[in-house]
Write a protein that holds these residues in place. Structure first.
Motif, PDB file in Angstrom:
ATOM      1  N   THR A 143       0.607 196.998  81.080  1.00 44.87           N
ATOM      2  CA  THR A 143      -0.590 197.843  80.941  1.00 44.87           C
ATOM      3  C   THR A 143      -1.124 198.217  82.328  1.00 44.87           C
ATOM      4  OG1 THR A 143      -1.821 195.797  80.524  1.00 44.87           O
ATOM      5  CG2 THR A 143      -1.297 197.182  78.629  1.00 44.87           C
ATOM      6  N   GLY A 144      -0.966 197.316  83.318  1.00 45.58           N
ATOM      7  CA  GLY A 144      -1.379 197.652  84.686  1.00 45.58           C
ATOM      8  C   GLY A 144      -0.602 198.855  85.211  1.00 45.58           C
ATOM      9  N   ASP A 145       0.736 198.876  84.990  1.00 51.65           N
ATOM     10  CA  ASP A 145       1.561 200.011  85.450  1.00 51.65           C
ATOM     11  C   ASP A 145       1.153 201.299  84.735  1.00 51.65           C
ATOM     12  OD1 ASP A 145       3.016 198.425  87.145  1.00 51.65           O
ATOM     13  OD2 ASP A 145       4.823 198.341  85.896  1.00 51.65           O
ATOM     14  N   ILE A 146       0.909 201.201  83.431  1.00 54.38           N
ATOM     15  CA  ILE A 146       0.525 202.396  82.665  1.00 54.38           C
ATOM     16  C   ILE A 146      -0.802 202.937  83.212  1.00 54.38           C
ATOM     17  CG2 ILE A 146      -0.177 203.258  80.377  1.00 54.38           C
ATOM     18  CD1 ILE A 146       1.793 201.150  79.169  1.00 54.38           C
ATOM     19  N   LEU A 147      -1.730 202.023  83.482  1.00 52.61           N
ATOM     20  CA  LEU A 147      -3.037 202.461  84.011  1.00 52.61           C
ATOM     21  C   LEU A 147      -2.896 203.054  85.412  1.00 52.61           C
ATOM     22  CD1 LEU A 147      -5.297 199.469  82.838  1.00 52.61           C
ATOM     23  CD2 LEU A 147      -5.405 201.826  82.005  1.00 52.61           C
ATOM     24  N   ARG A 148      -2.094 202.401  86.271  1.00 55.01           N
ATOM     25  CA  ARG A 148      -1.922 202.935  87.636  1.00 55.01           C
ATOM     26  C   ARG A 148      -1.308 204.329  87.592  1.00 55.01           C
ATOM     27  NH1 ARG A 148      -1.629 197.496  88.707  1.00 55.01           N
ATOM     28  NH2 ARG A 148       0.519 197.319  88.029  1.00 55.01           N
ATOM     29  N   TYR A 186     -13.075 200.453  87.230  1.00 52.38           N
ATOM     30  CA  TYR A 186     -12.922 199.052  86.799  1.00 52.38           C
ATOM     31  C   TYR A 186     -11.801 198.391  87.584  1.00 52.38           C
ATOM     32  CZ  TYR A 186     -15.682 200.555  82.789  1.00 52.38           C
ATOM     33  OH  TYR A 186     -16.672 201.061  81.974  1.00 52.38           O
ATOM     34  N   MET A 187     -10.690 199.106  87.699  1.00 50.58           N
ATOM     35  CA  MET A 187      -9.527 198.535  88.392  1.00 50.58           C
ATOM     36  C   MET A 187      -9.850 198.269  89.864  1.00 50.58           C
ATOM     37  SD  MET A 187      -6.652 200.900  86.653  1.00 50.58           S
ATOM     38  CE  MET A 187      -5.207 200.049  87.279  1.00 50.58           C
ATOM     39  N   ASP A 188     -10.529 199.230  90.500  1.00 50.51           N
ATOM     40  CA  ASP A 188     -10.865 199.072  91.912  1.00 50.51           C
ATOM     41  C   ASP A 188     -11.740 197.849  92.147  1.00 50.51           C
ATOM     42  OD1 ASP A 188      -9.452 201.273  92.600  1.00 50.51           O
ATOM     43  OD2 ASP A 188     -11.175 202.636  92.713  1.00 50.51           O
ATOM     44  N   GLU A 215     -12.312 194.458  87.720  1.00 51.39           N
ATOM     45  CA  GLU A 215     -12.847 194.182  86.379  1.00 51.39           C
ATOM     46  C   GLU A 215     -11.831 194.631  85.331  1.00 51.39           C
ATOM     47  OE1 GLU A 215     -15.693 192.705  85.892  1.00 51.39           O
ATOM     48  OE2 GLU A 215     -16.394 192.796  87.968  1.00 51.39           O
ATOM     49  N   LEU A 216     -12.012 194.148  84.110  1.00 48.20           N
ATOM     50  CA  LEU A 216     -11.138 194.608  83.041  1.00 48.20           C
ATOM     51  C   LEU A 216     -11.576 195.984  82.569  1.00 48.20           C
ATOM     52  CD1 LEU A 216     -10.614 191.447  80.793  1.00 48.20           C
ATOM     53  CD2 LEU A 216      -9.175 192.322  82.649  1.00 48.20           C
ATOM     54  N   VAL A 217     -10.618 196.812  82.266  1.00 52.49           N
ATOM     55  CA  VAL A 217     -10.868 198.110  81.642  1.00 52.49           C
ATOM     56  C   VAL A 217     -11.349 197.806  80.206  1.00 52.49           C
ATOM     57  CG1 VAL A 217      -9.720 200.234  80.868  1.00 52.49           C
ATOM     58  CG2 VAL A 217      -9.142 199.228  83.102  1.00 52.49           C
ATOM     59  N   LEU A 264     -10.592 201.262  75.354  1.00 52.74           N
ATOM     60  CA  LEU A 264      -9.545 202.090  75.984  1.00 52.74           C
ATOM     61  C   LEU A 264      -8.189 201.399  75.889  1.00 52.74           C
ATOM     62  CD1 LEU A 264     -11.301 203.237  79.294  1.00 52.74           C
ATOM     63  CD2 LEU A 264     -10.790 204.642  77.289  1.00 52.74           C
ATOM     64  N   MET A 265      -8.199 200.074  76.098  1.00 51.52           N
ATOM     65  CA  MET A 265      -6.935 199.335  76.113  1.00 51.52           C
ATOM     66  C   MET A 265      -6.294 199.292  74.726  1.00 51.52           C
ATOM     67  SD  MET A 265      -6.675 198.787  79.211  1.00 51.52           S
ATOM     68  CE  MET A 265      -5.047 198.073  79.043  1.00 51.52           C
ATOM     69  N   LEU A 266      -7.134 199.215  73.688  1.00 54.97           N
ATOM     70  CA  LEU A 266      -6.588 199.121  72.336  1.00 54.97           C
ATOM     71  C   LEU A 266      -5.878 200.409  71.948  1.00 54.97           C
ATOM     72  CD1 LEU A 266      -9.449 197.161  70.470  1.00 54.97           C
ATOM     73  CD2 LEU A 266      -7.537 196.300  71.817  1.00 54.97           C
ATOM     74  N   ALA A 292     -10.423 189.452  72.024  1.00 53.79           N
ATOM     75  CA  ALA A 292     -10.518 190.635  71.149  1.00 53.79           C
ATOM     76  C   ALA A 292      -9.202 191.421  71.175  1.00 53.79           C
ATOM     77  CB  ALA A 292     -11.683 191.523  71.581  1.00 53.79           C
ATOM     78  N   GLN A 293      -8.594 191.561  72.355  1.00 54.57           N
ATOM     79  CA  GLN A 293      -7.307 192.272  72.452  1.00 54.57           C
ATOM     80  C   GLN A 293      -6.216 191.517  71.693  1.00 54.57           C
ATOM     81  OE1 GLN A 293      -6.246 193.140  76.541  1.00 54.57           O
ATOM     82  NE2 GLN A 293      -8.124 194.299  76.920  1.00 54.57           N
ATOM     83  N   ALA A 294      -6.236 190.175  71.785  1.00 53.52           N
ATOM     84  CA  ALA A 294      -5.208 189.376  71.106  1.00 53.52           C
ATOM     85  C   ALA A 294      -5.342 189.510  69.589  1.00 53.52           C
ATOM     86  CB  ALA A 294      -5.314 187.911  71.526  1.00 53.52           C
ATOM     87  N   ARG A 314     -12.478 188.305  92.525  1.00 52.45           N
ATOM     88  CA  ARG A 314     -13.058 188.774  91.269  1.00 52.45           C
ATOM     89  C   ARG A 314     -12.013 188.724  90.141  1.00 52.45           C
ATOM     90  NH1 ARG A 314     -16.511 188.054  88.072  1.00 52.45           N
ATOM     91  NH2 ARG A 314     -16.750 189.629  86.468  1.00 52.45           N
ATOM     92  N   ARG A 315     -10.792 189.157  90.444  1.00 53.53           N
ATOM     93  CA  ARG A 315      -9.759 189.171  89.394  1.00 53.53           C
ATOM     94  C   ARG A 315      -9.434 187.759  88.913  1.00 53.53           C
ATOM     95  NH1 ARG A 315      -6.386 192.577  92.410  1.00 53.53           N
ATOM     96  NH2 ARG A 315      -4.492 191.748  91.514  1.00 53.53           N
ATOM     97  N   LEU A 316      -9.460 186.805  89.855  1.00 53.61           N
ATOM     98  CA  LEU A 316      -9.179 185.422  89.435  1.00 53.61           C
ATOM     99  C   LEU A 316     -10.314 184.886  88.552  1.00 53.61           C
ATOM    100  CD1 LEU A 316      -7.579 183.861  92.643  1.00 53.61           C
ATOM    101  CD2 LEU A 316      -6.439 184.460  90.512  1.00 53.61           C
TER     102      LEU A 316
HETATM  103  P1  AMP Z   1      -2.242 194.172  86.465  1.00 52.92           P
HETATM  104  O1  AMP Z   1      -1.242 195.098  87.068  1.00 52.92           O
HETATM  105  O2  AMP Z   1      -1.792 193.583  85.146  1.00 52.92           O
HETATM  106  O3  AMP Z   1      -2.721 193.122  87.430  1.00 52.92           O
HETATM  107  O4  AMP Z   1      -3.525 195.067  86.101  1.00 52.92           O
HETATM  108  C1  AMP Z   1      -4.243 195.753  87.105  1.00 52.92           C
HETATM  109  C2  AMP Z   1      -5.632 196.114  86.594  1.00 52.92           C
HETATM  110  O5  AMP Z   1      -5.523 196.956  85.439  1.00 52.92           O
HETATM  111  C3  AMP Z   1      -6.481 194.927  86.130  1.00 52.92           C
HETATM  112  O6  AMP Z   1      -7.172 194.304  87.199  1.00 52.92           O
HETATM  113  C4  AMP Z   1      -7.432 195.601  85.145  1.00 52.92           C
HETATM  114  O7  AMP Z   1      -8.442 196.316  85.822  1.00 52.92           O
HETATM  115  C5  AMP Z   1      -6.522 196.629  84.487  1.00 52.92           C
HETATM  116  N1  AMP Z   1      -5.859 196.092  83.265  1.00 52.92           N
HETATM  117  C6  AMP Z   1      -4.518 195.908  83.072  1.00 52.92           C
HETATM  118  N2  AMP Z   1      -4.281 195.428  81.843  1.00 52.92           N
HETATM  119  C7  AMP Z   1      -5.483 195.309  81.233  1.00 52.92           C
HETATM  120  C8  AMP Z   1      -5.906 194.857  79.962  1.00 52.92           C
HETATM  121  N3  AMP Z   1      -5.029 194.402  79.042  1.00 52.92           N
HETATM  122  N4  AMP Z   1      -7.240 194.881  79.683  1.00 52.92           N
HETATM  123  C9  AMP Z   1      -8.133 195.319  80.582  1.00 52.92           C
HETATM  124  N5  AMP Z   1      -7.810 195.748  81.803  1.00 52.92           N
HETATM  125  C10 AMP Z   1      -6.494 195.740  82.140  1.00 52.92           C
END
Ligand code: AMP
Length: 184
Positions: free
Chosen positions: A32-37, A53-55, A58-60, A64-66, A92-94, A140-142
């Motif tokens: 999902t990170g690659d798709i978002l990037r 959010y990504m910058d 924070e979680l998106v 949107l993710m669903l 919630a996603q799970a 923050r991500r951790l």
């Molecule tokens: P990653 O490449 O998995 O580390 O994701 C990079 C960034 O994308 C994360 O820090 C979030 O901002 C966002 N992201 C990726 N997957 C999700 C997800 N399942 N739910 C929410 N945000 C996500």
């Protein structure tokens, strides 16, 4: 047919291992990170909504993710298996994923958790050089992982589908462990 979910904190090696396993099994690696990037790079509607959010690490938002994961898992290349990397990241996603999979008559085989100590994660993330890999965002991500994603370990443990893997080994050693565990 292999369907796997990779859990684990940022920097645990999910992307690397998911990628290797997916090519061994010739199934899609769904990050999902690659798709978002890529959505951010192409400035799509989703990308524009997700970027801040990504910058900030924070979680998106789940909403949107669903819809993202729903669209992706309904594509025809998922029929013979998949590896999810970075989804789900909240309870919630799970829960949504469980519902979606039953709707499309699919089920996962295993949930793999790669365990790596914090100091090693920080070192790896700082060395990676991605735009959201600054020291502040990493911290923050951790925290976000601990607060929102780590509870998934118990969620899946309760279902007896969780495999714990020591991710603090070489890439090759982790790959070998994974192959043995999932019998590939
Ligand atoms: P990653 O490449 O998995 O580390 O994701 C990079 C960034 O994308 C994360 O820090 C979030 O901002 C966002 N992201 C990726 N997957 C999700 C997800 N399942 N739910 C929410 N945000 C996500």
């Amino acid at each position: 047919m292999t369907r796997l979910i990779f859990l684990g904190p940022p920097g645990a090696g999910k992307g690397t291992q998911a990628n290797l396993l997916a090519s061994t099994c010739a199934i899609p690696h769904i990050s999902t990170g690659d798709i978002l990037r890529s959505a951010v790079a192409q400035k799509t509607d989703l990308g524009l909504k997700a970027q801040s959010y990504m910058d900030q690490g924070e979680l998106v938002p789940d909403q949107l993710m669903l819809s993202l994961i729903c669209d992706r898992l309904k594509q025809s290349d998922t029929k013979h298996g998949w590896i999810l990397d970075g989804f789900p990241r909240t309870v919630a996603q799970a829960s949504f994923l469980d519902e979606l999979l039953s709707e499309i008559s699919q089920r996962y085989d295993f949930v793999l958790n790669l365990d790596v100590p914090d100091e090693v994660l920080i070192e790896r993330l700082l060395g990676r050089g991605r735009s959201d890999d600054t020291e502040e965002t990493i911290r923050r991500r951790l925290n976000v992982y601990r607060e929102q994603t780590a509870p998934l370990i118990d969620f899946y443990r309760a279902r007896d589908q969780l495999l714990l893997i020591d991710g603090n080994q070489s890439v090759k050693a982790v790959t070998e462990t994974l192959h043995k565990l999932v019998e590939i």
